[in-house]
Design a protein around this motif. Structure first.
Motif, PDB file in Angstrom:
ATOM      1  N   LEU A  11       0.825  -1.209   0.000  1.00 54.06           N
ATOM      2  CA  LEU A  11       0.000   0.000   0.000  1.00 54.06           C
ATOM      3  C   LEU A  11       0.860   1.260   0.000  1.00 54.06           C
ATOM      4  N   ARG A  12       1.968   1.251   0.726  1.00 52.96           N
ATOM      5  CA  ARG A  12       2.883   2.397   0.700  1.00 52.96           C
ATOM      6  C   ARG A  12       3.450   2.599  -0.702  1.00 52.96           C
ATOM      7  N   THR A  13       3.768   1.500  -1.389  1.00 52.49           N
ATOM      8  CA  THR A  13       4.287   1.582  -2.749  1.00 52.49           C
ATOM      9  C   THR A  13       3.257   2.196  -3.684  1.00 52.49           C
ATOM     10  N   ILE A  14       2.015   1.766  -3.569  1.00 56.07           N
ATOM     11  CA  ILE A  14       0.945   2.319  -4.404  1.00 56.07           C
ATOM     12  C   ILE A  14       0.712   3.786  -4.063  1.00 56.07           C
ATOM     13  N   GLY A  15       0.707   4.111  -2.784  1.00 53.66           N
ATOM     14  CA  GLY A  15       0.411   5.468  -2.343  1.00 53.66           C
ATOM     15  C   GLY A  15       1.518   6.470  -2.575  1.00 53.66           C
ATOM     16  N   HIS A  16       2.719   5.999  -2.865  1.00 51.26           N
ATOM     17  CA  HIS A  16       3.860   6.905  -3.042  1.00 51.26           C
ATOM     18  C   HIS A  16       3.598   7.936  -4.135  1.00 51.26           C
ATOM     19  N   HIS A  17       2.979   7.532  -5.228  1.00 48.52           N
ATOM     20  CA  HIS A  17       2.787   8.430  -6.366  1.00 48.52           C
ATOM     21  C   HIS A  17       1.467   9.194  -6.319  1.00 48.52           C
ATOM     22  N   LEU A  18       0.652   8.941  -5.307  1.00 44.58           N
ATOM     23  CA  LEU A  18      -0.621   9.647  -5.199  1.00 44.58           C
ATOM     24  C   LEU A  18      -0.421  11.060  -4.692  1.00 44.58           C
ATOM     25  N   LYS A  19      -1.327  11.927  -5.047  1.00 51.43           N
ATOM     26  CA  LYS A  19      -1.347  13.286  -4.518  1.00 51.43           C
ATOM     27  C   LYS A  19      -2.426  13.373  -3.446  1.00 51.43           C
ATOM     28  N   ALA A  20      -2.261  14.313  -2.539  1.00 50.63           N
ATOM     29  CA  ALA A  20      -3.249  14.499  -1.474  1.00 50.63           C
ATOM     30  C   ALA A  20      -4.575  14.937  -2.090  1.00 50.63           C
ATOM     31  N   VAL A  21      -5.655  14.219  -1.774  1.00 53.07           N
ATOM     32  CA  VAL A  21      -6.960  14.533  -2.341  1.00 53.07           C
ATOM     33  C   VAL A  21      -7.811  15.380  -1.405  1.00 53.07           C
TER      34      VAL A  21
END
Length: 103
Positions: A11-21
């Motif tokens: 989940l950290r790997t997936i979330g690394h490239h996300l922007k704060a929504v």
């Protein structure tokens, strides 16, 4: 059910490239903010939230309150950004960050 260390890492790997929504405002945790967080978690399952609080202790309290109010699990917190996860009842393959990362 608590997440395993391998699940958290994925989940950290997936979330690394996300922007704060979402971003907390001066009013802190309001009912409308909680409703919006619940909608985003139901759509995306994994979201980043920017927590605006002046001190580290206040940020920690606010992140814990967010997790309690939404039923989400804190995956990671770095500074004023919190990565939250809550499995959706019926995930949408077009919106879910988890399902899109598997493709």
């Amino acid at each position: 059910m608590p997440l395993s260390p391998q699940d958290r890492k994925r989940l950290r790997t997936i979330g690394h490239h996300l922007k704060a929504v979402l971003q907390t405002g001066d009013k802190g945790l309001t009912e409308s903010f909680t409703e919006e967080l619940n909608r985003r978690l139901e759509d995306h399952e994994l979201v980043k939230v920017r927590v605006n609080a002046p001190t580290r202790d206040q940020r920690t309290e606010l992140v814990n309150a967010l997790c309690d109010a939404s039923g989400a699990e804190l995956i990671q917190r770095i500074g004023n950004i919190a990565l939250l996860y809550r499995a959706a009842a019926k995930p949408n393959p077009k919106l879910s960050n988890i399902l899109r990362a598997q493709d």
